[in-house]
Design a protein around this motif. Structure first.
Motif, PDB file in Angstrom:
ATOM      1  N   MET A  95       0.850  -1.210   0.000  1.00  0.00           N
ATOM      2  CA  MET A  95       0.000   0.000   0.000  1.00  0.00           C
ATOM      3  C   MET A  95       0.878   1.250   0.000  1.00  0.00           C
ATOM      4  O   MET A  95       1.798   1.371   0.786  1.00  0.00           O
ATOM      5  N   GLN A  96       0.598   2.160  -0.916  1.00  0.00           N
ATOM      6  CA  GLN A  96       1.255   3.460  -0.851  1.00  0.00           C
ATOM      7  C   GLN A  96       0.311   4.513  -1.396  1.00  0.00           C
ATOM      8  O   GLN A  96      -0.666   4.205  -2.070  1.00  0.00           O
ATOM      9  N   LEU A  97       0.608   5.758  -1.065  1.00  0.00           N
ATOM     10  CA  LEU A  97      -0.185   6.883  -1.555  1.00  0.00           C
ATOM     11  C   LEU A  97       0.624   7.553  -2.663  1.00  0.00           C
ATOM     12  O   LEU A  97       1.773   7.935  -2.449  1.00  0.00           O
ATOM     13  N   THR A  98      -0.006   7.681  -3.823  1.00  0.00           N
ATOM     14  CA  THR A  98       0.703   8.259  -4.968  1.00  0.00           C
ATOM     15  C   THR A  98      -0.007   9.527  -5.430  1.00  0.00           C
ATOM     16  O   THR A  98      -1.162   9.466  -5.852  1.00  0.00           O
ATOM     17  N   SER A 150       3.668  16.179  -6.931  1.00  0.00           N
ATOM     18  CA  SER A 150       3.747  14.735  -7.166  1.00  0.00           C
ATOM     19  C   SER A 150       4.631  14.116  -6.093  1.00  0.00           C
ATOM     20  O   SER A 150       5.754  14.565  -5.885  1.00  0.00           O
ATOM     21  N   LEU A 151       4.103  13.089  -5.420  1.00  0.00           N
ATOM     22  CA  LEU A 151       4.855  12.436  -4.341  1.00  0.00           C
ATOM     23  C   LEU A 151       4.467  10.963  -4.283  1.00  0.00           C
ATOM     24  O   LEU A 151       3.325  10.610  -4.585  1.00  0.00           O
ATOM     25  N   THR A 152       5.409  10.140  -3.872  1.00  0.00           N
ATOM     26  CA  THR A 152       5.100   8.733  -3.602  1.00  0.00           C
ATOM     27  C   THR A 152       5.361   8.494  -2.121  1.00  0.00           C
ATOM     28  O   THR A 152       6.472   8.692  -1.642  1.00  0.00           O
ATOM     29  N   ILE A 153       4.296   8.103  -1.415  1.00  0.00           N
ATOM     30  CA  ILE A 153       4.364   8.046   0.040  1.00  0.00           C
ATOM     31  C   ILE A 153       4.087   6.619   0.503  1.00  0.00           C
ATOM     32  O   ILE A 153       2.954   6.151   0.440  1.00  0.00           O
ATOM     33  N   PRO A 154       5.134   5.901   0.939  1.00  0.00           N
ATOM     34  CA  PRO A 154       4.951   4.508   1.347  1.00  0.00           C
ATOM     35  C   PRO A 154       4.447   4.400   2.785  1.00  0.00           C
ATOM     36  O   PRO A 154       4.345   5.411   3.485  1.00  0.00           O
ATOM     37  N   GLY A 161      -3.445   2.708  -2.681  1.00  0.00           N
ATOM     38  CA  GLY A 161      -3.745   1.376  -3.208  1.00  0.00           C
ATOM     39  C   GLY A 161      -4.614   1.576  -4.436  1.00  0.00           C
ATOM     40  O   GLY A 161      -4.281   2.359  -5.314  1.00  0.00           O
ATOM     41  N   GLY A 162      -5.780   0.929  -4.461  1.00  0.00           N
ATOM     42  CA  GLY A 162      -6.672   1.083  -5.612  1.00  0.00           C
ATOM     43  C   GLY A 162      -7.703   2.185  -5.437  1.00  0.00           C
ATOM     44  O   GLY A 162      -8.601   2.343  -6.258  1.00  0.00           O
ATOM     45  N   LEU A 163      -7.584   2.948  -4.366  1.00  0.00           N
ATOM     46  CA  LEU A 163      -8.613   3.941  -4.034  1.00  0.00           C
ATOM     47  C   LEU A 163      -8.267   5.306  -4.629  1.00  0.00           C
ATOM     48  O   LEU A 163      -7.156   5.794  -4.464  1.00  0.00           O
ATOM     49  N   ASP A 164      -9.251   5.898  -5.304  1.00  0.00           N
ATOM     50  CA  ASP A 164      -9.071   7.219  -5.905  1.00  0.00           C
ATOM     51  C   ASP A 164      -9.461   8.268  -4.860  1.00  0.00           C
ATOM     52  O   ASP A 164     -10.634   8.564  -4.657  1.00  0.00           O
ATOM     53  N   VAL A 165      -8.441   8.815  -4.196  1.00  0.00           N
ATOM     54  CA  VAL A 165      -8.682   9.633  -2.994  1.00  0.00           C
ATOM     55  C   VAL A 165      -9.484  10.905  -3.309  1.00  0.00           C
ATOM     56  O   VAL A 165     -10.303  11.346  -2.515  1.00  0.00           O
TER      57      VAL A 165
END
Ligand code: ADP
Ligand code: ADP
Length: 224
Positions: free
Chosen positions: A1-4, A23-27, A62-66
């Protein structure tokens, strides 16, 4: 799971460009967003917490469109705003129980277990019968974390939490967040360098709505 996050933009009606293609990738882990006042931190935190609209861009957990699946995001999100609204006449145990009802946790017994476990986790069990009006800033913030943790969030957003905490409370509070970061994505926004250098596993620096740098804290500090 990460927030992109991809190219999130936000311009206020007065023309202030608060976020410029962020733009960030947040694990999973404790992630620090460091920047001075006015950098855009709260705007980004509110957008991720579904409390404000972005103009454009995307955020996927993950698969969720925040930015679009707001109901689903709210079910899996914990948000601790800068100022947690205080209810001075309520005791910690009563107010947390009240929020547990709102959260949909049914049954007195189940709620008693949840309330006890959360208050122990944030180290407020011994003062559970005291009124919030008598709590210190740090105690209030830790109570806010307990509320944010109801519903077992996968994403925890904490906006400038250490302002006004004394040094011991600050360390205690950050340690609590870093434990939560072992299993969840925890984003901590702050203007205090030490908040991110001590316990965050990754961090970004934001200024005037732009990400200047994203790295592990030691590397990022070397570039400051
Ligand atoms: P930070 O949390 O890093 O201090 P903010 O997200 O609060 O930054 O603010 C970013 C910029 O947007 C600042 O210039 C601020 O004055 C401006 N801003 C924030 N909220 C609003 C608003 N509601 N209307 C207009 N400008 C705003
Ligand atoms: P912070 O920088 O800690 O996020 P601010 O003091 O910038 O907080 O903002 C406090 C509140 O005022 C926020 O809700 C923000 O959206 C709003 N705000 C900030 N700047 C402006 C502005 N220029 N115009 C209107 N509202 C603003």
């Amino acid at each position: 799971m990460q927030l992109t996050l991809r190219e999130i933009c936000k311009t206020y009606p007065n023309g202030v460009r608060a976020l410029d293609k962020v733009s960030l990738t947040i694990p999973v882990g404790m992630y620090g967003l460091l920047g001075p006042n006015g950098a855009g931190k709260s705007t980004l935190m509110r957008i991720l917490a579904t409390l404000q609209e972005a103009d454009s861009g995307s955020a996927m957990l993950g698969g969720l469109d925040v930015l679009n699946q707001k109901d689903e995001v709210r079910r899996t999100l914990g948000y601790l705003p800068q100022e947690f609204g205080v209810h001075p006449h309520a005791t910690a145990a009563d107010l947390l129980d009240y929020f547990a009802v709102l959260e949909g946790i049914a049954g007195k017994g189940a709620r008693r277990d949840v309330v006890e476990s959360l208050l122990r986790q944030v180290n407020l069990w011994d003062v559970r019968h005291q009124k919030l009006g008598g709590f210190s800033g740090g105690m209030r913030q830790r109570f806010g974390v307990a509320v944010a943790l109801l519903g077992d969030p996968k994403l925890l957003i904490v906006d400038e939490p250490t302002a006004g905490l004394d040094p011991a409370e600050r360390v205690r509070f950050l340690n609590l967040l870093s434990v939560l970061g072992e299993t969840s994505v925890v984003i901590l926004s702050t203007h205090i360098v030490e908040d991110v250098s001590e316990l965050c596993t990754r961090m970004a620096i934001i200024n005037r709505g732009r990400i200047l740098l994203e790295a592990e804290p030691p590397q990022a500090m070397a570039n400051l």
